[in-house]
Design an enzyme around this catalytic site. Structure first.
Site, PDB file in Angstrom:
ATOM      1  N   HIS A  89      39.469  33.324  33.902  1.00 20.95           N
ATOM      2  CA  HIS A  89      38.113  32.849  33.657  1.00 20.95           C
ATOM      3  C   HIS A  89      37.124  34.004  33.816  1.00 20.95           C
ATOM      4  CE1 HIS A  89      39.118  32.303  37.912  1.00 20.95           C
ATOM      5  NE2 HIS A  89      37.827  32.365  38.211  1.00 20.95           N
TER       6      HIS A  89
ATOM      7  N   HIS B  12      39.246  37.384  35.036  1.00 17.46           N
ATOM      8  CA  HIS B  12      40.180  37.561  36.150  1.00 17.46           C
ATOM      9  C   HIS B  12      40.829  36.224  36.480  1.00 17.46           C
ATOM     10  CE1 HIS B  12      36.622  35.827  38.038  1.00 17.46           C
ATOM     11  NE2 HIS B  12      37.379  35.472  39.065  1.00 17.46           N
TER      12      HIS B  12
ATOM     13  N   ARG C  85      21.746  31.529  36.908  1.00 19.86           N
ATOM     14  CA  ARG C  85      22.889  30.686  37.277  1.00 19.86           C
ATOM     15  C   ARG C  85      23.209  30.943  38.745  1.00 19.86           C
ATOM     16  NH1 ARG C  85      27.822  28.129  35.451  1.00 19.86           N
ATOM     17  NH2 ARG C  85      29.544  28.725  36.813  1.00 19.86           N
TER      18      ARG C  85
ATOM     19  N   ASP D 213      42.060  34.048  40.054  1.00 20.76           N
ATOM     20  CA  ASP D 213      41.806  34.077  41.498  1.00 20.76           C
ATOM     21  C   ASP D 213      43.144  34.245  42.225  1.00 20.76           C
ATOM     22  OD1 ASP D 213      39.167  33.679  40.929  1.00 20.76           O
ATOM     23  OD2 ASP D 213      39.168  31.532  41.390  1.00 20.76           O
TER      24      ASP D 213
HETATM   25  C1  GA4 Z   1      38.444  37.315  42.496  1.00 20.58           C
HETATM   26  C2  GA4 Z   1      38.290  35.986  43.255  1.00 20.58           C
HETATM   27  C3  GA4 Z   1      37.289  36.071  44.424  1.00 20.58           C
HETATM   28  O1  GA4 Z   1      35.947  36.093  43.923  1.00 20.58           O
HETATM   29  C4  GA4 Z   1      37.529  37.344  45.277  1.00 20.58           C
HETATM   30  C5  GA4 Z   1      37.324  38.541  44.371  1.00 20.58           C
HETATM   31  C6  GA4 Z   1      37.437  39.931  45.017  1.00 20.58           C
HETATM   32  C7  GA4 Z   1      36.047  40.481  45.390  1.00 20.58           C
HETATM   33  O2  GA4 Z   1      35.083  40.229  44.676  1.00 20.58           O
HETATM   34  O3  GA4 Z   1      35.965  41.169  46.409  1.00 20.58           O
HETATM   35  C8  GA4 Z   1      38.218  40.814  44.005  1.00 20.58           C
HETATM   36  C9  GA4 Z   1      38.736  39.826  42.900  1.00 20.58           C
HETATM   37  C10 GA4 Z   1      38.576  38.454  43.522  1.00 20.58           C
HETATM   38  C11 GA4 Z   1      40.212  40.088  42.494  1.00 20.58           C
HETATM   39  C12 GA4 Z   1      40.643  41.580  42.467  1.00 20.58           C
HETATM   40  C13 GA4 Z   1      39.864  42.444  43.485  1.00 20.58           C
HETATM   41  C14 GA4 Z   1      39.388  41.553  44.621  1.00 20.58           C
HETATM   42  C15 GA4 Z   1      37.470  41.957  43.368  1.00 20.58           C
HETATM   43  C16 GA4 Z   1      38.565  42.823  42.862  1.00 20.58           C
HETATM   44  C17 GA4 Z   1      38.414  43.751  41.937  1.00 20.58           C
HETATM   45  C18 GA4 Z   1      36.676  37.326  46.535  1.00 20.58           C
HETATM   46  C19 GA4 Z   1      38.990  37.500  45.556  1.00 20.58           C
HETATM   47  O4  GA4 Z   1      39.608  37.103  46.521  1.00 20.58           O
HETATM   48  O5  GA4 Z   1      39.604  38.160  44.517  1.00 20.58           O
END
Ligand code: GA4
Length: 332
Positions: free
Chosen positions: A263, A206, A273, A208
Site C-alpha cells: 500500500h 511498502h 490527510r 507492513d
Molecule cells: C512501515 C510500517 C510502519 O509505518 C513502520 C515503518 C518504519 C518507519 O517508518 O520507521 C519503516 C517501514 C515501516 C518499513 C521499512 C523500514 C522501517 C521505515 C523503513 C524504511 C513504523 C514499520 O514498522 O515499518
C-alpha cells in the site's frame, strides 16, 4: 520526480516522487464486526486483498476525533517546537524522511511505541504542550484499537481453524508486545496539481512488517492498495471505519495464505490527510513461523525459514520502503 519551488530546489528532500491519480475502487470488502459470518468474510478478504474495511467495530467516532484534534494541534505547532520531539530514532517526530535509509515523502509524523516506557524523553516532548490531554487521548485510543485488533485476530483464528483461538491475539496482549503507533499528517500540495496534474507521494509503497495494522483517517482520501494483478487502486476514505491490513508476519504465520498487502499514500491537492495507525507486533523474541495447527490441516512445507520478530525488524530497518523484505526469509 518534480522540483517544487525555488528555494526548495536546493533541498534534496523536495525531490519527492509523484504519481498520476488512479481510479477509486468500490470493491473493498466491508465487514461488520458483529456479523455472525465475520470470521469467514475476514479470511476471504485477507486471502484476496490482505485488506478490508471494518464497520460496527464499537469505537465511537468522538473517540477518534478527540485524538485527531490533538494530533492537528501538535502538527500546527511551529517547526521549532515539533523538532524538539525529533529526529525519529525510530520513535519521535519526523518530517519528510521515512526510516533510516533515504526514503522521503510529503509527510510529517509521530511514531510511538505502544509501551510508554520505551519512548525516550525526547519523544515524550510531544506531550509537553498539553501533556495530560494528548497523552490520555493517545493511550485511550491505543487501548480501544488494540482490542479491535485482537477481536479481528481471534476471528481470523476461528476462520482458519487455528487453535487455540488466542494464538495470534496473545502476541499483541503480551506486555512485551513490540507494537507501535503512528500519527501521520499529509499536508496538501495545490501547486503541484496546477503544475502537473499529478499527486505527491506521501508515503511510498511498502508492506507492513508486523502482524496486523489498524488504520483510521479523516475524510481526506489518499490511501491506495495494490491488487493481486499488480494494479493500484484508491481506497475511498471513511472517517468512522477502520481499515485493516495484514502484515508480513501474519503472512508467514499463515504460510502465505493471508496476504501482506502493498500500500501507499498520495497527498491530496486541497486538504490535509490525518491518519492514525496501530501496528500490532509480537514480543521481540517471538519466533515467527507457520502456526503448527495450520500446518497440520494442510500438506506441504513451510515456505519460510524460521526467524524471530527482532531479526525481522532489524532486517526491515536495513531495507528501503519498497523492498520485498520477506525475500530474505523465503526457502529457496
Ligand atoms: C512501515 C510500517 C510502519 O509505518 C513502520 C515503518 C518504519 C518507519 O517508518 O520507521 C519503516 C517501514 C515501516 C518499513 C521499512 C523500514 C522501517 C521505515 C523503513 C524504511 C513504523 C514499520 O514498522 O515499518
Amino acid at each position: 520526480m518534480v522540483v517544487l519551488s525555488q528555494p526548495a530546489v536546493l533541498d534534496p528532500l523536495s525531490i519527492i516522487k509523484t504519481c498520476k491519480p488512479t481510479s477509486v475502487f468500490n470493491g473493498i470488502p466491508e465487514i461488520d464486526l458483529k456479523d455472525p459470518e465475520a470470521k469467514t468474510l475476514i479470511v476471504k478478504a485477507c486471502e484476496e486483498f490482505g485488506f478490508f474495511k471494518l464497520v460496527n467495530h464499537g469505537v465511537p467516532l468522538n473517540f477518534m476525533t478527540r485524538l485527531e484534534d490533538r494530533a492537528l494541534n501538535f502538527f500546527s505547532l511551529s517547526q521549532f517546537e515539533k523538532d524538539k520531539a525529533g529526529p525519529p530514532d525510530p520513535f519521535g517526530y519526523g518530517s519528510k524522511r521515512i526510516g533510516p535509509n533515504g526514503d522521503v515523502g510529503w509527510i510529517e509524523y509521530l511514531l510511538l511505541n505502544t509501551n510508554p516506557h520505551i519512548n525516550s524523553h525526547k519523544t515524550l516532548a510531544i506531550f509537553r504542550e498539553n501533556p495530560e490531554v494528548f497523552r490520555s487521548a493517545v493511550e485511550d485510543y491505543i487501548l480501544a484499537v488494540k482490542s479491535v485488533a485482537c477481536e479481528v485476530l481471534e476471528l481470523i483464528a476461528d476462520g482458519l481453524g487455528i487453535k487455540p483461538r488466542n494464538a495470534l491475539s496473545r502476541l499483541l496482549k503480551d506486555e512485551k508486545s513490540d507494537s507501535c503507533f503512528r500519527l501521520n499528517h499529509y499536508p496538501p500540495c495545490p501547486e503541484l496539481q496546477a503544475l502537473s496534474g499529478r499527486n505527491l507521494i506521501g508515503f511510498g509503497e511498502h508492506t507492513d512488517p508486523q502482524i496486523i495494522s489498524v488504520l483510521r483517517s479523516n475524510t481526506t482520501s489518499g490511501l491506495q492498495i495494490c491488487l493481486r494483478d499488480g494494479s493500484w487502486v484508491s481506497v475511498p476514505s471513511d472517517h468512522s471505519s477502520f481499515f485493516i491490513n495484514i502484515g508480513d508476519s501474519l503472512q508467514v504465520m499463515t504460510n502465505g495464505r493471508l496476504r501482506s498487502v502493498k500500500h501507499r499514500v498520495l497527498t491530496d491537492t486541497k486538504s490535509s490527510r490525518i491518519s492514525m495507525i496501530y501496528f500490532g507486533a509480537p514480543p521481540l523474541n517471538e519466533k515467527i513461523a507457520p502456526l503448527p495447527s495450520l500446518m497440520e490441516q494442510r500438506e506441504g512445507e513451510s515456505l519460510y525459514k524460521e526467524f524471530t520478530w527482532s531479526e525481522y525488524k532489524n532486517s526491515a530497518y536495513k531495507s528501503r520502503l519498497a523492498d520485498y523484505r520477506l525475500g530474505l526469509f523465503e526457502k529457496t
